[in-house]
Design an enzyme around this catalytic site. Structure first.
Site, PDB file in Angstrom:
ATOM      1  N   HIS A  53       0.841  -1.195   0.000  1.00 50.69           N
ATOM      2  CA  HIS A  53       0.000   0.000   0.000  1.00 50.69           C
ATOM      3  C   HIS A  53       0.879   1.248   0.000  1.00 50.69           C
ATOM      4  CE1 HIS A  53       0.732  -0.663   4.363  1.00 50.69           C
ATOM      5  NE2 HIS A  53       0.850   0.645   4.360  1.00 50.69           N
ATOM      6  N   SER A  54       0.217   2.390  -0.114  1.00 52.52           N
ATOM      7  CA  SER A  54       0.867   3.689  -0.018  1.00 52.52           C
ATOM      8  C   SER A  54      -0.007   4.571   0.865  1.00 52.52           C
ATOM      9  CB  SER A  54       1.005   4.321  -1.403  1.00 52.52           C
ATOM     10  OG  SER A  54       1.576   5.614  -1.305  1.00 52.52           O
TER      11      SER A  54
END
Length: 138
Positions: A53-54
Site C-alpha cells: 500500500h501507499s
C-alpha cells in the site's frame, strides 16, 4: 511528488555498556516527524508479504528490531529495495511511496514509527489507484 530517492536509511544512536545496547529514538530528532503511532509486525509466516500500500500523507520509519526483511519502495517511476537487518537503523518512507515488505527471516520483528494516527482514508490499497494519483501529482 515524493521520490524513492527520499527513502533513506537513518542511523540511530547506540549506547553500549556491559549490560547491552540501548537505542533511543525521539520525536523530530532521529526521525523527520513527530511520532503519532507505533506498531510492529511479528510471527510472519515464511513466504508472506506485508504492506502492499501507499499513504497519502503518512510518513514512516521501518526498523528491523529483530531478524531481517526487505522493503520494496516505488514512486510510480522508479523502484528500490532496502534490506533491513540492524536494530540501530531505520528506513524513512515519505508519503506517496508504495511499499511492500517481504523476505522475512525467522523471528523477524518490523517496528513502524508513523507520523499520523490510523486513518483508512489515508491509504491507497490498490496499486492502480496509487499510480493514477502519482501521475496526477496528488
Amino acid at each position: 511528488m515524493a521520490s524513492v530517492t527520499e527513502c533513506q536509511i537513518l542511523e540511530f544512536p547506540r549506547i553500549h555498556d556491559p549490560r547491552g545496547t540501548l537505542t533511543p529514538i525521539e520525536n523530530s530528532r532521529q526521525v523527520p516527524f513527530d511520532i503519532k503511532r507505533v506498531y510492529y509486525l511479528y510471527d510472519i509466516p515464511g513466504g508472506a508479504s506485508r504492506a502492499g500500500h501507499s499513504h497519502k500523507q503518512l510518513q514512516q520509519v521501518l526498523i528491523a528490531v529483530s531478524g531481517s526483511f526487505d522493503v520494496h519502495v516505488d514512486d510510480g517511476r522508479e523502484r528500490r529495495v532496502f534490506h533491513l537487518n540492524r536494530p540501530h537503523q531505520g528506513l524513512y518512507v515519505p508519503q506517496m511511496i508504495w511499499r511492500e515488505i517481504d523476505n522475512f527471516s525467522s523471528n523477524a520483528v518490523c517496528l513502524a514509527l508513523a507520523s499520523l494516527l490510523y486513518d483508512e482514508g489515508d491509504y491507497y490499497r490498490k496499486y492502480a489507484d496509487f499510480l493514477r494519483a502519482a501521475e496526477e501529482g496528488a
